[in-house]
Design a protein around this motif. Structure first.
Motif, mmCIF file in Angstrom:
data_model
loop_
_atom_site.group_PDB
_atom_site.id
_atom_site.type_symbol
_atom_site.label_atom_id
_atom_site.label_comp_id
_atom_site.label_asym_id
_atom_site.label_seq_id
_atom_site.Cartn_x
_atom_site.Cartn_y
_atom_site.Cartn_z
ATOM 1 N N ASN A 107 -7.237 -2.369 -2.480
ATOM 2 C CA ASN A 107 -7.188 -1.415 -3.574
ATOM 3 C C ASN A 107 -8.547 -0.729 -3.758
ATOM 4 O O ASN A 107 -8.618 0.490 -3.860
ATOM 5 N N CYS A 142 0.827 -1.205 0.000
ATOM 6 C CA CYS A 142 0.000 0.000 0.000
ATOM 7 C C CYS A 142 0.864 1.259 0.000
ATOM 8 O O CYS A 142 0.528 2.249 -0.638
ATOM 9 N N GLU A 172 0.984 -3.317 -10.686
ATOM 10 C CA GLU A 172 0.421 -1.964 -10.644
ATOM 11 C C GLU A 172 -0.067 -1.616 -12.036
ATOM 12 O O GLU A 172 0.315 -2.263 -13.016
ATOM 13 N N THR A 218 -3.355 1.948 -9.471
ATOM 14 C CA THR A 218 -4.115 0.897 -8.804
ATOM 15 C C THR A 218 -3.280 -0.384 -8.818
ATOM 16 O O THR A 218 -2.236 -0.434 -9.465
#
Lengths: 376, 235
Positions: free
Chosen positions: B124, B88, B186, B137
């Motif tokens: 997410n 994160c 990602e 994301t």
């Protein structure tokens, strides 16, 4: 979880409204929020929601040695967590639930014995308060009881000389926990020590610290009672509340049994959906209320202030228009198992398994219809 | 050269369903089910830092708490928390929130196969829902290597063991596969930001797994787009 701030104005407003037998969310004084129970794919995991209050409960078991004072009884442990760490409200809820569930002897602990004085099943109920919008205790109790009713433990055979086998679910069917009765907590917030308000929201709970928590089962037997904040001002208060609570408990037990039955049928047909059945895409802003719901509340809230209404309907997020859809990924019923051997890593467009399917949510499938019961 | 004879290419992912904003008291929350796994994640933040020792003048402090389905959180959960925190911190623009804290709470609900990937995907979506600024994301894909050296993406695995809260019994689960991988990608460059593996495998198998998961992750990114589009309609 954030603690809401309570202003003096809010406090005065709520108190004045209650004095006029009005509540800020338009409910009647003895009206409850919508209840919904969803079972997970695993046995013994449940989400219960009472309005926006949401609680997750899961039951697990393992073999351990019994207490020396009770050598032929299993044990049950209840753990409540709110937010990330244990705090004072958690301990209060844990204690009330222990008294309601463990000390009302609703679980047949003797049936959890494998070998007396040596091995018994040890049950553990983990309750996680996901969202606190008031009346956590009712919701946690419903979640815990329905999780226990849903739970299945492995079968066990003892073969003399203290040896025993724990069977896997493939060998022998899992067996449910024996529950003698379903104790249900019903929380009444007391205003001025005498006006009971059913199913208080967090705002109402904060305005008055006084509450009367009664645990009643479907046979109208009082299992535990917990009074906080005030001393009793009226000798009839407990009698009055316990009568109301008994009605409520009866409905909730019926609701739990219906939900269990539905889950059992789904599992037999191999259609256990787990928590995905609770997912709808409608309540997108969390404070979103559709007009239909307000109408319904208004209907039930007719003028009679002395009348007690009770509404148990679908959870608000189940009330959705049929044209709204949930976004679901459905995979093709693939032939994974049949052709195992020769397939080369090549990108063939039609093999791209996943198709984006809009699945229309079947709202009519839930048989928990709205029911409005007017008690006199 | 990367081709393996017995390899199956199954880009099928288990059905994913998600609902945002299910908890009214959180800044961002989601319930997500991915086949036989499901979890609820809620995000709060940026808020003030609870413990002054954690205050960072340059970026936000992340706190992740992972609650297992049953039993008290132990070493396994701490390990997962650590990984999720790292992931994160990679995707969140923590530098935008100095001297503040972002809390992520994860409640595991059905711990089927691929629960870890499910949790990361849920994080997410919850972060998207909370409005915390993100660099990109992320999508996690679970993949296993079975006894016949076949790679299977996101297998459906109905384990028949009963729920237990003892840690030892939990640890011996999932031993029926040779190896399992969880890749996190990602969205910007579709590069790997985290890999979590278990078991024995060759470098070829690893590369193949990564390749497959990368393909599959595109489906998850599409799903995010779909989800965002639906919510954008209403808000």
């Amino acid at each position: 979880m954030k603690d809401p701030i309570l202003s003096n104005n809010e406090r005065a407003f709520v108190e004045k409204a209650i004095a006029e037998k009005l509540r800020i969310d338009k409910r009647g004084l003895n009206e409850f929020r919508n209840l919904a129970i969803f079972y997970g794919k695993n046995y013994g995991s449940v989400i219960a929601s009472l309005g926006e209050t949401k609680v997750f409960a899961s039951v697990s078991c393992e073999v351990s040695t019994p207490k020396t004072t009770r050598p032929n009884e299993g044990t049950i442990f209840i753990n409540v967590e709110m937010g990330s760490q244990q705090n004072e409200p958690c301990i209060v809820v844990t204690r009330i639930l222990e008294r309601t569930i463990r000390e009302s002897n609703c679980i047949d602990l003797e049936s959890l014995c494998i070998v007396a004085e040596e091995k018994v099943w040890n049950l553990r109920v983990d309750i996680s308060i996901l969202n606190n919008e008031g009346n956590v205790i009712d919701c946690a109790c419903i979640a815990a009881v329905s999780a226990l009713a849903h739970f299945r433990r492995p079968d066990c055979t003892a073969s003399g000389d203290g040896e025993f086998t724990i069977h896997k679910s493939a060998e022998k069917d899992l067996i449910p926990i024996v529950l003698h009765h379903y104790p249900i907590c019903v929380n009444y917030a007391l205003f001025e020590g005498k006006t009971p308000i059913a199913d208080p929201t967090i705002l109402e709970e904060r305005v008055t610290n006084a509450s009367l928590i009664l645990a009643v089962n479907a046979y109208k037997e009082l299992c535990s009672i917990h009074l906080t904040g005030v001393s009793l001002t009226s000798p009839y208060l407990i009698q009055k509340c316990s009568d109301m609570a008994a009605e409520r408990a009866k409905h909730i037990v019926e609701y739990i049994k219906d939900a269990l039955e539905q889950d059992r049928i789904d599992r037999e047909n191999g259609q256990a959906k787990g928590f995905s059945q609770s997912i709808k895409l409608t309540n997108i802003p969390s404070n979103f209320t559709d007009t239909q719901e307000i109408d319904q509340v208004m209907d039930t809230e007719n003028d009679g202030s002395g009348e007690l209404e009770e509404v148990m309907a679908d959870e608000s997020f189940e009330k959705i228009d049929s044209d709204t859809v949930a976004s679901t990924w459905t995979k093709e019923e693939s032939d994974e198992s049949s052709d195992s051997d020769v397939q080369v890593i090549e990108e063939s467009p039609k093999k791209k398994g996943i198709i984006n399917v809009m699945e229309i949510v079947d709202t009519s499938s839930d048989d928990e219809e709205k029911e409005t019961i007017v008690l006199n | 050269m990367l081709k393996m004879e017995a390899d199956k290419e199954i880009l099928n992912l288990k059905p994913i369903t998600a609902e945002m904003n299910i908890l009214s008291r959180s800044d961002g929350s989601v319930i997500i089910t991915q086949g036989d796994s499901s979890c609820i994640v809620n995000v709060n933040g940026p808020t003030e830092v609870v413990s002054m020792a954690n205050m960072d003048m340059n970026k936000a402090y992340m706190e992740v708490s992972y609650r297992p389905r049953c039993g008290i959180p132990g070493v396994n959960e701490r390990y997962k928390e650590k990984i999720i925190k790292n992931i994160c911190e990679t995707v969140i623009l923590t530098a935008l929130y100095p001297k503040s804290q972002i809390n992520i709470q994860i409640q595991e609900m059905d711990d089927g196969s691929g629960i870890f990937a499910c949790v990361i995907n849920a994080c997410n979506v919850a972060l998207l829902n909370s409005g915390i600024e993100m660099r990109s994301t992320m999508a996690a894909v679970h993949c296993v290597l079975d006894d016949k050296d076949n790679l299977i993406i996101d297998p459906i695995d109905y384990s028949d063991d009963t729920p237990t809260f003892s840690r030892i019994q939990k640890a011996v689960r999932n031993s029926k596969y040779k190896a399992d991988f969880t890749f996190v990608f990602e969205s910007l460059k579709e590069s790997v930001i985290s890999v979590n593996t278990n078991g024995n495998f060759t470098i070829h198998q690893y590369n193949n797994a990564q390749k497959l998961c990368k393909e599959a992750s595109k489906k998850i990114f599409e799903f995010y787009c779909d989800l965002a589009r639906k919510y954008a309609n209403v808000i």
